[in-house]
Structure formats: structure tokens, C-alpha cells
Design a protein around this motif. Structure first.
Motif, PDB file in Angstrom:
ATOM      1  N   THR A 529       0.847  -1.193   0.000  1.00 21.98           N
ATOM      2  CA  THR A 529       0.000   0.000   0.000  1.00 21.98           C
ATOM      3  C   THR A 529       0.883   1.243   0.000  1.00 21.98           C
ATOM      4  O   THR A 529       2.070   1.177   0.310  1.00 21.98           O
ATOM      5  N   GLY A 530       0.264   2.377  -0.294  1.00 25.38           N
ATOM      6  CA  GLY A 530       0.974   3.653  -0.343  1.00 25.38           C
ATOM      7  C   GLY A 530       0.710   4.347  -1.668  1.00 25.38           C
ATOM      8  O   GLY A 530       0.128   3.772  -2.588  1.00 25.38           O
ATOM      9  N   TRP A 531       1.086   5.604  -1.756  1.00 25.27           N
ATOM     10  CA  TRP A 531       0.901   6.376  -2.980  1.00 25.27           C
ATOM     11  C   TRP A 531       2.130   6.241  -3.870  1.00 25.27           C
ATOM     12  O   TRP A 531       3.267   6.377  -3.422  1.00 25.27           O
ATOM     13  N   HIS A 532       1.886   6.003  -5.146  1.00 22.80           N
ATOM     14  CA  HIS A 532       2.992   5.964  -6.099  1.00 22.80           C
ATOM     15  C   HIS A 532       3.439   7.392  -6.394  1.00 22.80           C
ATOM     16  O   HIS A 532       2.612   8.301  -6.529  1.00 22.80           O
ATOM     17  N   GLU A 533       4.724   7.591  -6.465  1.00 24.33           N
ATOM     18  CA  GLU A 533       5.251   8.917  -6.775  1.00 24.33           C
ATOM     19  C   GLU A 533       6.446   8.812  -7.699  1.00 24.33           C
ATOM     20  O   GLU A 533       7.167   7.800  -7.711  1.00 24.33           O
ATOM     21  N   VAL A 534       6.634   9.849  -8.511  1.00 21.29           N
ATOM     22  CA  VAL A 534       7.805   9.934  -9.386  1.00 21.29           C
ATOM     23  C   VAL A 534       8.356  11.349  -9.286  1.00 21.29           C
ATOM     24  O   VAL A 534       7.627  12.305  -8.982  1.00 21.29           O
ATOM     25  N   THR A 535       9.647  11.467  -9.512  1.00 22.81           N
ATOM     26  CA  THR A 535      10.307  12.771  -9.516  1.00 22.81           C
ATOM     27  C   THR A 535      10.783  13.074 -10.927  1.00 22.81           C
ATOM     28  O   THR A 535      11.438  12.234 -11.561  1.00 22.81           O
ATOM     29  N   VAL A 536      10.428  14.259 -11.437  1.00 19.29           N
ATOM     30  CA  VAL A 536      10.826  14.666 -12.787  1.00 19.29           C
ATOM     31  C   VAL A 536      11.439  16.055 -12.719  1.00 19.29           C
ATOM     32  O   VAL A 536      11.243  16.807 -11.750  1.00 19.29           O
ATOM     33  N   THR A 537      12.164  16.389 -13.761  1.00 22.43           N
ATOM     34  CA  THR A 537      12.811  17.702 -13.846  1.00 22.43           C
ATOM     35  C   THR A 537      12.235  18.471 -15.026  1.00 22.43           C
ATOM     36  O   THR A 537      12.152  17.934 -16.140  1.00 22.43           O
ATOM     37  N   ALA A 538      11.836  19.702 -14.780  1.00 23.03           N
ATOM     38  CA  ALA A 538      11.351  20.574 -15.853  1.00 23.03           C
ATOM     39  C   ALA A 538      12.438  21.582 -16.204  1.00 23.03           C
ATOM     40  O   ALA A 538      13.003  22.236 -15.319  1.00 23.03           O
ATOM     41  N   SER A 539      12.744  21.693 -17.473  1.00 20.34           N
ATOM     42  CA  SER A 539      13.812  22.606 -17.890  1.00 20.34           C
ATOM     43  C   SER A 539      13.429  23.328 -19.176  1.00 20.34           C
ATOM     44  O   SER A 539      12.459  22.987 -19.831  1.00 20.34           O
TER      45      SER A 539
END
Length: 539
Positions: A529-539
Motif C-alpha cells: 500500500t501507499g501512494w505511487h510517486e515519481v520525480t521529474v525535472t522541468a527545464s
């Protein structure tokens, strides 16, 4: 040098063991393979944490990884046995004999093993020991020839300025030495290379050529599944969003995840297949393949997932299944009122305990499936028959190659994974996943970015998905049309990112109003269980 060659001999002997054993197994219909038997024993005896680690690290490649690990261990042990046999015979042969005994125990204690299943191991060990001793005898002759040859000195070769070479001097001595070691070296190398090559060819052909496998493959190719009496509704055009990188709403058979305990995919000839329903019932029921296909089959689109799936993982898929309702077969058997569980058993001995009330529920499309996405079940997905039960993790419901249903009680029986620490009942959790953008990717600042993925809670359904950026306010995503409550739903949220690194999180709301929990839990004992998360970079 001699130690290295002895190690090579040990490895060749191990290859011969496997080749001879597989060859004998061919004549037993594929039964008794020590490689499969030992691998199965490793899976059965491994602690829960080891299984979880293998799936986490290798996913659907867990069996390949196990085989590679086994090969590395076999090479190391057999090489050591070869060195030991050269220095202190017969200790190397004893190592092979001990390995044979352990393999024999693994093979003969497997579920469904027959009286002759130990024969491949016995023959394989005998062949390995013979090869070990024969090749080491030739290696010793080569070694003895090297030790006893006469090596001329520079003075012997040159001689006095006016000397005439004698038969004991000069190139004559060197030539004699070369001729004395050459035959012994060639004999060892020819025997070694020939034995190894023959073992590889025989072993490989045996693995691919069992009569049972050929019959099953031929039978599957010849099958034409009947048209369903109840056709699944067409998948709505709006069920699939036009977003690059999003998971397809229907998973192709060759991309569908596979997690099970079978090291060798069981090869079952439909002509010999039958299902037995027994236990706490008024009457036993048996169904053959032809009888099953003659029943009014139903189509149903359903999402299935593995309990080992991590948050955001890909051990999940959706397919159109063709089969017969299990509840109808159970009704023919007449389960007793005291029963609350059905213990299903695979042809390879795997078992799963499924709540009886789920299988009897008219609102649950629990199928004895014969088809997957318009074709007979692929062998790795249970051909010829498997169970499909929406709303339950596979470890308690999705028995492949199923041959037996015992109506019983949870108090009296356990499925394969329950004594290994997993819960008795495995309802699928409410989950969601971000497919795009991928974690670690770069997006263009100021542009419109599609944040999209899938959400699921089979048998309940999903009515909402929300996304947030950097712990900000939750934003409602747009949902694709639903196929049914038993399938996942695609979703998308349009985002205009600012420059910098951003964390994206997703959560779902089920059709009955449950909001996906943020509490992080591992897959064991009944699903992550838990929330899925991703980290992205905006440039």
C-alpha cells in the motif's frame, strides 16, 4: 595448470550428469528432471524474504535468475570436486554422489512424483562419476608424461664446437620429449572436448524434445475454441486514452506478467486433462477437456495482479478471458454448509485456498478459463485450464494448470503460500500508478505535460483519481471510460510545469468511496500500500 584442468573435468562431469538425467527423463515423459526438482525444492524451502527479494530484483525474470544462480553453484561445486578427485580420490566422486542423493530427495519428494522419477538422477550421477574418473585418468597420464620427459639444456643442444650430436643430445632429446607428451595431451583434450560437446547437444535436445511437450504444443495448435454463449461487452472506445507511454487497456498475452512456482512450464495434453471436484460435497464431479468445452462458456474482461507487486509495479495485467463459471461446477457438487474454502491444485502440486463464498457469488465472474485474448491459454499462463477470480490476488485464486478442487475449510487446509507467511485471504487493494512521465525523466517547462497512468480495485471499481505536485493541493484527473468494475481504468491530468525538480503523487478513490491509503506497507503479507510517486525535472 593441472588444478585448472581438473576443475574443467569436474564441470564436464556435471554437464554429463545433467545431460544423462534429462535424456532419461525424456523416456519418462519429462518427469524426474533433477534440475527442475532441485530448483523446485529451493523455491519451496526458501524463506519468504528470499522469494520477495527475487521478485523485487528480477520481476518476471525470477526463474531465469534462479537458474543462473543454480548454474553458478553447480559449476563451483563440480569444479571443486574435480580438483579434489585429482588430489585425493575418491573424494571428488563422493561429492557427486552426495549431490545425487540430495537431488534424488528433491525429485522423489515433489508432489505427484512417481516410482521411476528417481531414475534420471541415478543414471546421471553414475555417468558423471564415470566421466570424472576416465577424464582424470587421462589427465594424470598427460601430467606423468610432462613430469618424466627429458628437457635438454642449452649445452646439450649446442654441444662442443666440434662435437657430433648423439642420440641423447640436441634436437633429438627435445623431439623425444615432445612426442612423449603429445599423445597423452591429445587424448585428454579429444576425450574432454568430445564428451562436453556431446553432453551439451544431448542435454539441450532432451530439454526441448519430450514427447509430452510435443503433444501439448501440437494439441494447443490444433484447438479451435468454441464461441462463447455469453459474449463480453465490447471495450468502449473511450476506455483507452490517447497518451504516449500509458499502459494499454488490454495487455497482450506476450506482455502479461508471469509469477508462479513452476521452473519448467507444465506441458499438459488436453486429451488427458480432467478436473476433479471433491471433499466436503454431496457428490464428486469430474470434468474432461471435451466436456468443459461443450459447456456454455462465458467471456469476461478482468484485471489480475500479483500480491508481490510493489507500489507502482508492473506485476498486473488485463485480459479477455473465456471460461465456465466455477460456481456452476460447485453447484453440481453440492458443497456442505460447513465448508468455507476451495483448495485448488495445479498439475505441478501448487495449491491455493480461495474463499468458497467468492467462488459461489453470482456477482463474481470466477472462471475456469480456457482462453485468453481470443486464443487458447498460452502454456506459461496455464494451458489448458486455469482459474481467474476478479478481486483476489493470484496467490489465493489464480491456479494455473488446475486439475483439482477440494471443498474444505480454512481451519483444515492451507494453500502453498499461507504457511510461508502470507495471509489466508488476499483481496486486491485499491491502487494507482503513474506511467508517464517516467521517474527521473525531463519535461519541458511551460508546456502541457500529460501525467497519466492506471488505477484499479477489481470487483469494486474506481470512480476517481487525483494527482498532486510537490505536496500541493490534490487535482482531479480525467478518467477513461470503465470497461467494468473488474478492470483497471486509465486516467490523465494535464500539467504545466515550472522549472526545477518536482515530485508527482497519485491516489485513487474506489467506487464505494474508499480513498487510497498513504500508509506505506510492503507486499507481505497481503499486498503493498501507499501512494505511487515519481520525480521529474522541468527545464
Amino acid at each position: 595448470m593441472w588444478k585448472t584442468w581438473a576443475a574443467v573435468v569436474g564441470v564436464i562431469a556435471a554437464v554429463v550428469f545433467l545431460a544423462a538425467a534429462e535424456l532419461v527423463a525424456v523416456f519418462l515423459g519429462g518427469a524426474g528432471s533433477p534440475l527442475v526438482g532441485v530448483g523446485g525444492a529451493v523455491i519451496d524451502l526458501a524463506p519468504r524474504g528470499a522469494k520477495d527479494l527475487m521478485v523485487t530484483l528480477f520481476g518476471t525474470g525470477d526463474k531465469v535468475a534462479l537458474f543462473v544462480l543454480m548454474v553458478v553453484l553447480v559449476v563451483a561445486i563440480s569444479a571443486g570436486a574435480g580438483v579434489l578427485e585429482r588430489r585425493r580420490p575418491p573424494l571428488g566422486a563422493i561429492v557427486f554422489a552426495i549431490g545425487g542423493v540430495l537431488s534424488l530427495l528433491a525429485v522423489t519428494t515433489r508432489s505427484g512424483s512417481g516410482s521411476l522419477d528417481g531414475a534420471p538422477t541415478v543414471v546421471g550421477v553414475a555417468a558423471a562419476i564415470v566421466v570424472l574418473r576416465v577424464l582424470l585418468a587421462r589427465l594424470r597420464r598427460w601430467e606423468a608424461a610432462e613430469d618424466t620427459r627429458v628437457v635438454p639444456t642449452a649445452r646439450d643442444v649446442a654441444g662442443p664446437p666440434d662435437a657430433t650430436p648423439t642420440p641423447a643430445q640436441g634436437s633429438g632429446s627435445g623431439s623425444t620429449a615432445a612426442h612423449s607428451t603429445g599423445p597423452a595431451r591429445r587424448a585428454f583434450l579429444v576425450w574432454g572436448v568430445t564428451t562436453a560437446a556431446l553432453a551439451v547437444v544431448v542435454g539441450g535436445a532432451s530439454r526441448l524434445g519430450t514427447a509430452t511437450m510435443q503433444a501439448a504444443v501440437a494439441a494447443r495448435r490444433a484447438i479451435r475454441l468454441p464461441s462463447p454463449a455469453t459474449v463480453a461487452p465490447a471495450v468502449p472506445a473511450g476506455a483507452s486514452l490517447d497518451v504516449d507511454g500509458i499502459t494499454p487497456v488490454i495487455t497482450p498475452n506476450d506482455a502479461f506478467y508471469r509469477i508462479d512456482t513452476a521452473l519448467r512450464v507444465p506441458q499438459v495434453d488436453p486429451a488427458t486433462w480432467k478436473l476433479r471436484i471433491h471433499g466436503a460435497v454431496d457428490r464428486e464431479v469430474e470434468v474432461t477437456w471435451d466436456e468443459l468445452l461443450a459447456l456454455p462458456l462465458e467471456e469476461h474482461v478482468a484485471t489480475m495482479s500479483c500480491v508481490s507487486n510493489e507500489v507502482g509495479g508492473d506485476l498486473i495485467g488485463t485480459a479477455k478471458w473465456l471460461g465456465y463459471p466455477i460456481r456452476e461446477l460447485l453447484a453440481k457438487a453440492g458443497p456442505h454448509g460447513s465448508a468455507d474454502m476451495v483448495l485448488s491444485t495445479s498439475v505441478d502440486g501448487f495449491t491455493a485456498g480461495t474463499p468458497l463464498d467468492v467462488l459461489q457469488d453470482r456477482g463474481t465472474a470466477a472462471l475456469l478459463a480456457v482462453g485468453m485474448n481470443g486464443e487458447p491459454l498460452p502454456p506459461e499462463h496455464g494451458f489448458p485450464v486455469r482459474m481467474v477470480v476478479p478481486g483476489l490476488f493470484g496467490y489465493v485464486s489464480a491456479t494455473k494448470w488446475v486439475t483439482d478442487l477440494e471443498v474444505t475449510r480454512f481451519a483444515d487446509a492451507q494453500g502453498y503460500w499461507t504457511p510461508r507467511g502470507w495471509s489466508e485471504r488476499g483481496p486486491v487493494k485499491l491502487e494507482s500508478r503513474i506511467d508517464v512521465p517516467r521517474g527521473g525523466s525531463t519535461v519541458r517547462a511551460g508546456s502541457t505535460v500529460a501525467v497519466a497512468g492506471v488505477a484499479w480495485q477489481p470487483h469494486t471499481g474506481v470512480k476517481g483519481v487525483q494527482v498532486r505536485v510537490d505536496d500541493g493541493a490534490w487535482q482531479d484527473a480525467t478518467l477513461a471510460d470503465s470497461i467494468s468494475a473488474d478492470t483497471w481504468r486509465q486516467w490523465v491530468w494535464r500539467w504545466t510545469p515550472t522549472k526545477g525538480s518536482h515530485r508527482l503523487q497519485v491516489r485513487a478513490t474506489s467506487a464505494d468511496g474508499e480513498v487510497q491509503t498513504s500508509v506505506e506497507r510492503p507486499p507481505a503479507p497481503n499486498g503493498a500500500t501507499g501512494w505511487h510517486e515519481v520525480t521529474v525535472t522541468a527545464s
